[in-house]
Design an enzyme around this catalytic site. Structure first.
Site, mmCIF file in Angstrom:
data_model
loop_
_atom_site.group_PDB
_atom_site.id
_atom_site.type_symbol
_atom_site.label_atom_id
_atom_site.label_comp_id
_atom_site.label_asym_id
_atom_site.label_seq_id
_atom_site.Cartn_x
_atom_site.Cartn_y
_atom_site.Cartn_z
ATOM 1 N N PRO A 167 -109.558 -26.556 9.678
ATOM 2 C CA PRO A 167 -108.166 -26.789 9.270
ATOM 3 C C PRO A 167 -107.756 -28.232 9.540
ATOM 4 C CG PRO A 167 -108.353 -24.856 10.687
ATOM 5 C CD PRO A 167 -109.669 -25.550 10.743
ATOM 6 N N GLN A 212 -105.216 -20.574 8.391
ATOM 7 C CA GLN A 212 -104.866 -20.688 9.797
ATOM 8 C C GLN A 212 -103.363 -20.491 9.943
ATOM 9 O OE1 GLN A 212 -104.652 -24.457 12.142
ATOM 10 N NE2 GLN A 212 -106.396 -23.588 13.261
ATOM 11 N N ALA A 220 -103.073 -25.913 9.323
ATOM 12 C CA ALA A 220 -102.167 -25.074 10.103
ATOM 13 C C ALA A 220 -100.974 -24.708 9.224
ATOM 14 C CB ALA A 220 -101.705 -25.825 11.349
ATOM 15 N N GLY A 257 -114.517 -31.179 10.100
ATOM 16 C CA GLY A 257 -113.227 -31.670 9.664
ATOM 17 C C GLY A 257 -113.315 -33.025 8.989
ATOM 18 N N CYS A 298 -104.399 -30.799 8.774
ATOM 19 C CA CYS A 298 -103.050 -30.949 8.224
ATOM 20 C C CYS A 298 -103.016 -32.071 7.197
ATOM 21 C CB CYS A 298 -102.058 -31.232 9.339
ATOM 22 S SG CYS A 298 -101.759 -29.814 10.412
ATOM 23 N N TYR A 324 -99.984 -26.486 20.658
ATOM 24 C CA TYR A 324 -98.933 -25.795 19.915
ATOM 25 C C TYR A 324 -98.525 -24.525 20.647
ATOM 26 C CZ TYR A 324 -100.249 -29.282 16.492
ATOM 27 O OH TYR A 324 -100.516 -30.483 15.876
#
Length: 362
Positions: free
Chosen positions: A23, A100, A58, A328, A25, A185
């Site tokens: 994942p 996710q 996310a 990633g 962003c 988070y």
């Protein structure tokens, strides 16, 4: 031992290889949180590029759970409807679509990284963020955001938001749901004693600090079909060895607990909680954390961190250090990393390319 291009069977799902898009962003939505053409091309091109699993960034379960006003969301049926064409495209390329599910907690209501990464006040279009213990939050940049301590009702609301998000994710066509409990988070904020100073049943002991993660997993697993996997991403360590913090021993214990609750794989990352973290970096720097989970708990593990070469990813699998490799930044640099890896590691790379491109590799 299996290799990178052996399939991976989890429940009734057959994943074509052991390589996943981690994942990442994109911060590219309008404030409505709906996916754009950027998301469709970004995720779709990695499926074309040979990844066995393509996972969204996310994806916020509530508007308040966004990191920035430009985050992807899954808090309405419209979000599910708009994501459905992307999941179908990923599946058409032979990949597995995954999502996710996330809540940013007290790291929410910030500007995008390229706009400064600083908190946005409610008066300027931001919102009051949710924290297990607002007094414990160390800002990474800028002023402290406007924060409120999560009440029991807030916690129940978060759990139900994850449940509803999982139902919508299923409607959107995703085959894997991953609960985000890493990188500072909300769920990680509850796990770590660095950011959880509560004195109720959600603070103090390991059992209490991990309670919300177990309850979120129960809610997701309750609506997610038995034949489909649930993953959880954790930070294997806070990288804060000079104080009481979240560490790999607790991660292994949590992994065992989650295995008993129907979680199929722990996606092991690290850090993201505190600006004083001492992260080693370098190739494979987080792989030992995944290996510790794999060896210490009865559950599959995914490895991330500094994995940039096909042979390196393959060695993680061949040496039994993890069951899945999540890549990633290399997939950002090279959307076709999966196909490049197949060319380096297999004898039948051409057959893995889309037929439209195959003449370039014969």
């Amino acid at each position: 031992m299996p290799d990178l291009f052996d399939s991976l069977s989890i429940r009734d799902l057959e994943i074509p290889n052991r390589l996943a898009v981690s994942p990442m962003c994109q911060y590219s939505c309008e404030p409505d949180g709906l996916p754009t053409e950027w998301h469709r091309v970004h995720l779709g091109s990695r499926a074309v590029g040979g990844a066995g699993i393509v996972m969204t960034e996310a994806t916020a379960v509530t508007p308040r759970g966004r990191i920035t006003p430009h985050d992807l969301g899954i808090w309405s049926d419209e979000h599910a409807n708009e994501l459905a064409p992307t999941t179908q495209f990923i599946r058409d390329q032979g990949g597995v679509p995954a999502i996710q599910l996330a809540h940013a907690g007290h790291k929410a209501s910030k500007k995008r990284p390229w706009d400064g990464n600083t908190p946005i006040a409610p008066a300027d279009g931001g919102w009051e963020v949710l924290s297990p213990s607002p007094d414990a939050y160390p800002p990474f940049d800028g002023d402290r955001p406007a924060m409120t301590k999560a009440t029991q009702d807030d916690i129940r609301g978060v759990i139900e938001a994850y449940r509803a998000a999982a139902e919508r994710s299923l409607d959107a066509g995703f085959d894997i749901a991953e609960v985000h409990a890493a990188h500072g988070y909300l769920l990680h904020e509850f796990l770590s004693p660095v950011t959880n100073h509560r004195e109720d049943e959600y603070g103090g002991s390991f059992e209490n600090r991990s309670r919300i993660v177990r309850e979120v997993v129960d809610a997701v697993r309750d609506v997610w079909p038995d034949e489909k996997p649930v993953f959880v991403r954790i930070s294997g360590t806070d990288w804060l060895e000079d104080r009481e913090s979240w560490d790999i021993a607790q991660s292994v214990r949590l992994a065992d607990d989650l295995a008993d609750r129907g979680v199929d794989l722990i996606d092991v990352s690290s850090g993201g909680l505190h600006p004083e973290q001492d992260v080693p970096g370098g190739p494979n720097f987080q792989v030992p954390l995944a290996q510790a989970v794999s060896e210490g708990a009865d559950i599959a593990a995914g490895a991330v961190g500094g994995i940039t070469e096909p042979e390196q990813a393959d060695a993680v699998i061949r040496n039994g250090r993890a069951d899945l490799v999540l890549v990633g930044r290399e997939f950002l640099r090279d959307p076709y990393f999966g196909l490049r890896a197949a060319g380096a590691l297999t004898d039948d790379a051409a057959s893995r390319w889309p037929v439209q491109y195959r003449r370039s590799v014969r």
